[in-house]
Design a protein around this motif. Structure first.
Motif, PDB file in Angstrom:
ATOM      1  N   TYR A   8       9.035  -7.663  -9.445  1.00  0.00           N
ATOM      2  CA  TYR A   8       9.530  -6.338  -9.839  1.00  0.00           C
ATOM      3  C   TYR A   8      10.339  -6.439 -11.131  1.00  0.00           C
ATOM      4  CZ  TYR A   8       8.430  -4.866  -5.017  1.00  0.00           C
ATOM      5  OH  TYR A   8       7.811  -4.582  -3.830  1.00  0.00           O
ATOM      6  N   GLY A  27      -1.424   0.523  -5.576  1.00  0.00           N
ATOM      7  CA  GLY A  27      -1.100  -0.291  -4.401  1.00  0.00           C
ATOM      8  C   GLY A  27       0.404  -0.334  -4.238  1.00  0.00           C
ATOM      9  N   CYS A  28       1.022   0.846  -4.296  1.00  0.00           N
ATOM     10  CA  CYS A  28       2.499   0.929  -4.375  1.00  0.00           C
ATOM     11  C   CYS A  28       3.174   0.640  -3.043  1.00  0.00           C
ATOM     12  CB  CYS A  28       2.925   2.293  -4.897  1.00  0.00           C
ATOM     13  SG  CYS A  28       2.477   3.659  -3.792  1.00  0.00           S
ATOM     14  N   ILE A  51      -3.869   3.137  -0.536  1.00  0.00           N
ATOM     15  CA  ILE A  51      -4.937   3.520   0.390  1.00  0.00           C
ATOM     16  C   ILE A  51      -4.363   3.746   1.779  1.00  0.00           C
ATOM     17  CG2 ILE A  51      -5.603   1.217   1.201  1.00  0.00           C
ATOM     18  CD1 ILE A  51      -8.534   2.107   0.592  1.00  0.00           C
ATOM     19  N   CYS A  52      -3.136   3.284   1.984  1.00  0.00           N
ATOM     20  CA  CYS A  52      -2.487   3.423   3.292  1.00  0.00           C
ATOM     21  C   CYS A  52      -1.383   4.476   3.193  1.00  0.00           C
ATOM     22  CB  CYS A  52      -1.929   2.077   3.740  1.00  0.00           C
ATOM     23  SG  CYS A  52      -1.085   2.163   5.315  1.00  0.00           S
ATOM     24  N   VAL A  55       2.203   3.561   5.022  1.00  0.00           N
ATOM     25  CA  VAL A  55       3.155   2.654   4.377  1.00  0.00           C
ATOM     26  C   VAL A  55       3.838   3.370   3.198  1.00  0.00           C
ATOM     27  CG1 VAL A  55       1.496   1.560   2.798  1.00  0.00           C
ATOM     28  CG2 VAL A  55       3.509   0.306   3.493  1.00  0.00           C
ATOM     29  N   GLY A  85      -5.121   7.390  -1.928  1.00  0.00           N
ATOM     30  CA  GLY A  85      -6.479   7.186  -2.419  1.00  0.00           C
ATOM     31  C   GLY A  85      -6.723   5.720  -2.718  1.00  0.00           C
ATOM     32  N   VAL A  87      -8.118   2.611  -5.353  1.00  0.00           N
ATOM     33  CA  VAL A  87      -8.289   2.212  -6.753  1.00  0.00           C
ATOM     34  C   VAL A  87      -9.757   1.976  -7.097  1.00  0.00           C
ATOM     35  CG1 VAL A  87      -5.994   1.199  -6.965  1.00  0.00           C
ATOM     36  CG2 VAL A  87      -7.906  -0.228  -6.212  1.00  0.00           C
ATOM     37  N   ILE A 103       0.544  -4.834  -8.704  1.00  0.00           N
ATOM     38  CA  ILE A 103       1.287  -6.011  -8.253  1.00  0.00           C
ATOM     39  C   ILE A 103       0.802  -6.422  -6.865  1.00  0.00           C
ATOM     40  CG2 ILE A 103       3.621  -6.927  -7.802  1.00  0.00           C
ATOM     41  CD1 ILE A 103       2.925  -6.176 -10.789  1.00  0.00           C
ATOM     42  N   GLU A 104       0.257  -7.625  -6.779  1.00  0.00           N
ATOM     43  CA  GLU A 104      -0.274  -8.153  -5.514  1.00  0.00           C
ATOM     44  C   GLU A 104      -1.234  -7.143  -4.871  1.00  0.00           C
ATOM     45  OE1 GLU A 104       1.041 -10.973  -6.781  1.00  0.00           O
ATOM     46  OE2 GLU A 104       1.238 -11.720  -4.713  1.00  0.00           O
ATOM     47  N   HIS A 108      -6.249  -7.879  -2.178  1.00  0.00           N
ATOM     48  CA  HIS A 108      -6.462  -7.071  -0.965  1.00  0.00           C
ATOM     49  C   HIS A 108      -7.749  -6.250  -1.046  1.00  0.00           C
ATOM     50  CE1 HIS A 108      -2.458  -7.776   0.879  1.00  0.00           C
ATOM     51  NE2 HIS A 108      -2.124  -7.995  -0.382  1.00  0.00           N
ATOM     52  N   LEU A 109      -8.440  -6.325  -2.183  1.00  0.00           N
ATOM     53  CA  LEU A 109      -9.636  -5.503  -2.357  1.00  0.00           C
ATOM     54  C   LEU A 109     -10.882  -6.196  -1.811  1.00  0.00           C
ATOM     55  CD1 LEU A 109      -9.039  -4.214  -6.021  1.00  0.00           C
ATOM     56  CD2 LEU A 109      -8.364  -3.128  -3.847  1.00  0.00           C
TER      57      LEU A 109
HETATM   58  N1  SAM Z   1       2.555  -3.560  -4.921  1.00  0.00           N
HETATM   59  C1  SAM Z   1       3.412  -3.736  -3.760  1.00  0.00           C
HETATM   60  C2  SAM Z   1       4.386  -4.844  -3.954  1.00  0.00           C
HETATM   61  O1  SAM Z   1       4.180  -5.654  -4.851  1.00  0.00           O
HETATM   62  O2  SAM Z   1       5.368  -4.928  -3.217  1.00  0.00           O
HETATM   63  C3  SAM Z   1       2.631  -3.922  -2.466  1.00  0.00           C
HETATM   64  C4  SAM Z   1       1.534  -4.913  -2.458  1.00  0.00           C
HETATM   65  S1  SAM Z   1       0.724  -5.001  -0.866  1.00  0.00           S
HETATM   66  C5  SAM Z   1       0.652  -6.742  -0.691  1.00  0.00           C
HETATM   67  C6  SAM Z   1      -0.913  -4.426  -1.247  1.00  0.00           C
HETATM   68  C7  SAM Z   1      -1.055  -2.931  -1.152  1.00  0.00           C
HETATM   69  O3  SAM Z   1      -2.324  -2.541  -1.672  1.00  0.00           O
HETATM   70  C8  SAM Z   1      -0.989  -2.411   0.276  1.00  0.00           C
HETATM   71  O4  SAM Z   1      -0.004  -1.426   0.389  1.00  0.00           O
HETATM   72  C9  SAM Z   1      -2.387  -1.840   0.520  1.00  0.00           C
HETATM   73  O5  SAM Z   1      -2.388  -0.700   1.373  1.00  0.00           O
HETATM   74  C10 SAM Z   1      -2.821  -1.483  -0.891  1.00  0.00           C
HETATM   75  N2  SAM Z   1      -4.274  -1.379  -1.082  1.00  0.00           N
HETATM   76  C11 SAM Z   1      -5.242  -2.169  -0.558  1.00  0.00           C
HETATM   77  N3  SAM Z   1      -6.454  -1.758  -0.947  1.00  0.00           N
HETATM   78  C12 SAM Z   1      -6.271  -0.668  -1.739  1.00  0.00           C
HETATM   79  C13 SAM Z   1      -7.144   0.225  -2.441  1.00  0.00           C
HETATM   80  N4  SAM Z   1      -8.463   0.064  -2.397  1.00  0.00           N
HETATM   81  N5  SAM Z   1      -6.599   1.234  -3.156  1.00  0.00           N
HETATM   82  C14 SAM Z   1      -5.256   1.400  -3.200  1.00  0.00           C
HETATM   83  N6  SAM Z   1      -4.390   0.600  -2.551  1.00  0.00           N
HETATM   84  C15 SAM Z   1      -4.879  -0.430  -1.837  1.00  0.00           C
END
Ligand code: SAM
Length: 231
Positions: A8, A27-28, A51-52, A55, A85, A87, A103-104, A108-109
């Motif tokens: 951050y 992916g906030c 997407i969640c 959270v 939505g 990405v 970020i991270e 997860h994709l």
């Molecule tokens: N960016 C934050 C951080 O660094 O603390 C959270 C990272 S977390 C490890 C990954 C996030 O990506 C999760 O909240 C998940 O729901 C989201 N995510 C996964 N696939 C996604 C997608 N296709 N579109 C948007 N968000 C997505």
């Protein structure tokens, strides 16, 4: 400080350096980074996408103005919005941003989502700066874990060479330059393994005037706005 705080802080330093007015965090998750960024006085528009929805809603109230914000209104205006939505999909509300942070997120994709991601972020959103962080798998042997990946939801973890070749190819394809860095230093004598978190900072090579390009990009809205605050 813990690694997530270093990530951050890295973004905050980038904001101080480039002074973007509009920042989108993809992916906030629980909006922790957005909450930190709302104190950066150069920012006038902040948007989060995840997407969640659950959270995202956990701590979204922390993005609302406080009584003090009404009692001592500041000169700058700030609008914060959260969108539910993926990405992997284009939505017109994502146009016109100066900085996009991921970020991270990419680890997860799913494969199909990762394929669409560059076109959405670099082709469609086309901000002047994109920052992408992801775990560096070469660092894993130094971590006290016995799992395959650092997190059960990770679809992959890339070595430095894997991330850099994906990033360089993406940058070449969409006319960006990219520089690599990271947070979480390896122990002395083990510099070759690289940072614990690898980071790519992409800078758009061509100028773009927000308004003109937005009108050339008609797309239907697919994201659902779940939160909006105006300071
Ligand atoms: N960016 C934050 C951080 O660094 O603390 C959270 C990272 S977390 C490890 C990954 C996030 O990506 C999760 O909240 C998940 O729901 C989201 N995510 C996964 N696939 C996604 C997608 N296709 N579109 C948007 N968000 C997505």
């Amino acid at each position: 400080p813990p690694l997530y705080k270093q990530r951050y802080q890295f973004v905050k330093d980038l904001v101080e350096k480039y002074k973007p007015k509009k920042v989108a965090d993809l992916g906030c998750a629980d909006c922790s980074l957005l909450w930190m960024l709302k104190f950066c006085s150069c920012i006038e528009v902040l948007a989060g996408v995840d997407i969640c929805a659950n959270v995202m809603k956990e701590k979204m109230h922390t993005l609302s103005p406080l009584p003090v914000d009404y009692l001592q209104p500041s000169e700058r205006s700030l609008t914060v919005t959260l969108h539910h939505g993926s990405v992997a999909h284009k939505d017109p509300c994502m146009l016109g941003f100066d900085l996009v942070t991921c970020i991270e997120l990419i680890e997860h994709l799913e494969e199909s989502e990762l394929k669409k991601f560059p076109e959405v972020v670099f082709g469609f959103m086309a901000p002047s700066i994109v920052v992408i962080s992801t775990p560096n798998s070469e660092f894993n042997p130094l971590l006290p874990r016995v799992m395959l990946y650092r997190h059960p939801d990770h679809k992959f973890e890339w070595s430095q060479a894997q991330f850099q070749s994906w990033a360089l190819e993406t940058a070449r394809c969409y006319n960006y330059s990219v520089e690599f860095t990271g947070v979480g230093h390896p122990p002395a004598g083990m510099e070759k393994v690289g940072f614990c978190t690898q980071i790519g900072v992409f800078v758009r090579k061509y100028p773009q005037t927000g308004e003109s390009l937005q009108s050339e990009k008609p797309t239907e809205a697919v994201y659902k706005t779940v939160f909006k605050a105006v300071y």
